[in-house]
Design a protein around this motif. Sequence first.
Motif, PDB file in Angstrom:
ATOM      1  N   ARG A  24      -0.367   8.084   7.060  1.00  0.00           N
ATOM      2  CA  ARG A  24       0.232   9.386   6.760  1.00  0.00           C
ATOM      3  C   ARG A  24       1.656   9.162   6.296  1.00  0.00           C
ATOM      4  NH1 ARG A  24      -4.217  10.277   6.792  1.00  0.00           N
ATOM      5  NH2 ARG A  24      -5.478  11.319   8.333  1.00  0.00           N
ATOM      6  N   ARG A  59       0.842  -1.204   0.000  1.00  0.00           N
ATOM      7  CA  ARG A  59       0.000   0.000   0.000  1.00  0.00           C
ATOM      8  C   ARG A  59       0.881   1.260   0.000  1.00  0.00           C
ATOM      9  NH1 ARG A  59      -5.424   0.390   1.388  1.00  0.00           N
ATOM     10  NH2 ARG A  59      -6.095   2.539   1.233  1.00  0.00           N
ATOM     11  N   GLU A 105       1.313   4.351  -2.751  1.00  0.00           N
ATOM     12  CA  GLU A 105       1.250   5.767  -2.396  1.00  0.00           C
ATOM     13  C   GLU A 105       2.520   6.499  -2.841  1.00  0.00           C
ATOM     14  OE1 GLU A 105      -1.237   7.800  -0.911  1.00  0.00           O
ATOM     15  OE2 GLU A 105      -2.336   6.061  -1.651  1.00  0.00           O
ATOM     16  N   ASP A 132      -5.601   0.388   9.656  1.00  0.00           N
ATOM     17  CA  ASP A 132      -6.551   1.482   9.470  1.00  0.00           C
ATOM     18  C   ASP A 132      -5.955   2.396   8.400  1.00  0.00           C
ATOM     19  OD1 ASP A 132      -8.239   3.638   9.536  1.00  0.00           O
ATOM     20  OD2 ASP A 132      -7.764   4.219  11.597  1.00  0.00           O
ATOM     21  N   TYR A 133      -6.223   2.070   7.160  1.00  0.00           N
ATOM     22  CA  TYR A 133      -5.598   2.809   6.065  1.00  0.00           C
ATOM     23  C   TYR A 133      -6.030   4.274   6.015  1.00  0.00           C
ATOM     24  CZ  TYR A 133      -3.571  -1.497   4.343  1.00  0.00           C
ATOM     25  OH  TYR A 133      -2.841  -2.641   4.233  1.00  0.00           O
ATOM     26  N   ASP A 134      -7.165   4.603   6.632  1.00  0.00           N
ATOM     27  CA  ASP A 134      -7.568   6.010   6.677  1.00  0.00           C
ATOM     28  C   ASP A 134      -6.585   6.838   7.509  1.00  0.00           C
ATOM     29  OD1 ASP A 134      -9.798   5.556   5.096  1.00  0.00           O
ATOM     30  OD2 ASP A 134     -11.130   5.234   6.817  1.00  0.00           O
ATOM     31  N   SER A 135      -5.864   6.203   8.423  1.00  0.00           N
ATOM     32  CA  SER A 135      -4.915   6.925   9.270  1.00  0.00           C
ATOM     33  C   SER A 135      -3.505   6.968   8.672  1.00  0.00           C
ATOM     34  CB  SER A 135      -4.846   6.274  10.660  1.00  0.00           C
ATOM     35  OG  SER A 135      -4.202   5.013  10.592  1.00  0.00           O
TER      36      SER A 135
END
Length: 150
Positions: free
Chosen positions: A83, A46, A50, A78-81
């Motif tokens: 950074r 992932r 990115e 938790d891919y939403d987190s």
Amino acid sequence: MAVKLSTGYVRASGYAHKVRRVLFALARKKVEPKEIIRASAELNQRIFEEFQRLNVSKEDVVRITVDFRIKDGSIVWDYDSLRIEVYRKGEEERLAKAMEEVEERERELEEKIKAIEEVALNLKKLTDELIERIEELKQEHTSLKLRAEE
């Protein structure tokens, strides 16, 4: 309960190894080693995607953070987190300042830990001394009782 994985500053070329090492440190004894390897490979894929989207080159420096939790023996990201801070090779001055700040905070933390350790040692010495004096008082009291009974 969510746990945060943070790589610290690392060259983009070495992020995968750093992610795996940090995850092993965080999840050791909580999940099987093969699950750590699987989860780090999943996250690294992932991150790589990115990196491509952000045009990160292998010479750039990055700092990656992401939350995860352990559920039924598996690591769930938790891919939403997720950074990814990118410091381009041309931004070395900015990175150098950030690294100085990190190193200064680490030095301050080490000094504070050392001071606390000294206090703990002093407390232990005082505790030992108090226990010794209490024992002496007990012995004196016992010998006084015995003399009084004679």
